[in-house]
Design a protein around this motif. Sequence first.
Motif, short mmCIF file in Angstrom:
data_model
loop_
_atom_site.label_atom_id
_atom_site.label_comp_id
_atom_site.label_asym_id
_atom_site.label_seq_id
_atom_site.Cartn_x
_atom_site.Cartn_y
_atom_site.Cartn_z
N ALA A 148 18.75 18.38 8.26
CA ALA A 148 19.37 18.33 9.50
C ALA A 148 18.33 17.54 10.56
N PRO A 149 18.62 17.06 11.57
CA PRO A 149 17.74 16.33 12.49
C PRO A 149 16.72 17.29 13.17
N LEU B 124 21.32 18.70 21.67
CA LEU B 124 22.20 17.90 20.69
C LEU B 124 23.01 18.86 19.94
N MET C 69 14.72 12.93 10.97
CA MET C 69 15.51 13.96 10.10
C MET C 69 14.51 14.55 9.46
N LEU D 126 29.50 23.59 14.29
CA LEU D 126 28.60 22.84 15.25
C LEU D 126 27.21 23.64 15.28
N THR D 127 26.09 23.20 15.12
CA THR D 127 24.74 23.86 15.31
C THR D 127 24.30 23.03 16.49
N ARG D 128 23.35 24.04 17.29
CA ARG D 128 22.84 23.44 18.34
C ARG D 128 21.37 23.23 17.96
N TYR E 24 25.15 19.16 16.03
CA TYR E 24 25.35 18.63 14.82
C TYR E 24 25.94 19.22 13.97
N LEU E 25 26.68 19.02 13.07
CA LEU E 25 27.41 19.56 11.98
C LEU E 25 26.50 20.18 10.89
N SER E 26 26.48 21.40 10.65
CA SER E 26 25.41 21.87 9.82
C SER E 26 26.46 22.28 8.71
#
Length: 408
Positions: free
Chosen positions: A246-247, A217, A240, A226-228, A219-221
Amino acid sequence: MPRAGGVYSAPPGTAGTPNTTIESAKYNALVADLVTDANAARPVTAGGMGATTAVGGSDNLNAAGANMASAATVNLANATGGALTITGTVTITSFGVVGAGAERVLTFAAILTLTYNATSMILPGAANIITAAGDVATMRSLGGGNWQCISYQRATTAPFNNVLTQPALTLEQSAAPVPTAEGRIQWDTDDNVIVVGDGAATQIFVPLPASTVAGDLLYLSASKVLTRLAKGTAAQVLNMNPGATAPAWADRVTLGTPVSASGVAVDFTGIPATAKCITVSLSGISTNGTSPVMLQMGTAGGVENTGYNGSVGAIGGTATSLVLSDGLRFSPTATAAADSVHGVAVFNLIEAASNTWSMSWVGSVSNSNFASTAGGSKVLAGTLDRIRLTTQGGVNAFDAGKINISYC
């Protein structure tokens, strides 16, 4: 009579002699010869096309010429045809002086360099061209020794493959570009992203992080980063993280480590603030005394032993019930030293703002042979982070049994 090398000559004996009678035979022969020549294909050397059809004439005017060797100046004025092959590997800087508008189709037999010049050797891309065997260039004279390449076909490149070979493509660059013009593309050197104008605003295209694989997935860090998040394991759920930054993957239910009951209390600490439900499982819990076994909840400030609301009752054995105030008791009466407690206690968060929890128990007290149930609620002073197994008043020690905790 036939032309010789494209040059017409009158039949022999047709020249007249002054003051003599013209002979009809010779006159008629000359006239017939002129008629024949006028209706024959006129050779190229005589200003004609050397053919009786338009296609044949075009072919004659575009005849292939002899090969010419590469040199600093390849004088195309000396070409013997409009299409010819350039042999050798010597760099070419000039094609000589030919009248403006003349064209030559050149096929290169080997690798050499055509040297770009903005005036005398105008080439596509305003750069030198390195030829390859089989490449074809069409050169048009601009007059005065100046030439322009109006087409260049690579022998090894298929038509319409949309491959850019030269020059390299470099995007516009700046620290914080915000193009709005439709389709304008720029590189943001601060954030390392591509930005494209959509006619009214700017669209951002962020590169993928390294090492991404199927199932990951993103997500925006940060606003443009974009971060993996690597894929989780089977049955995990997306939550969370505790810092809400972060997730993170987590098990649906987190199971603690089983503990053998000993001492006057067994504490499970470190329960996360995100826990909404807690299950405590007991098997064969016994003590060295008769005080009823119970569970208490606590916060970072410690275990709370007052303020519990509810009751506990027995089914079978001695039928009785008791109001709860100091914890979740498993028996309404004193227990025998030989008794052992088995069962499950459940705590559920009712309201996070007030730290209000419900609690319930279903189990049995063996040896004394009765089942027990209990239920109630508790408002904690803060966020729950611990559960304690103890006895009423904390006076007896545990001597057997196992206990474990799970939460979700």
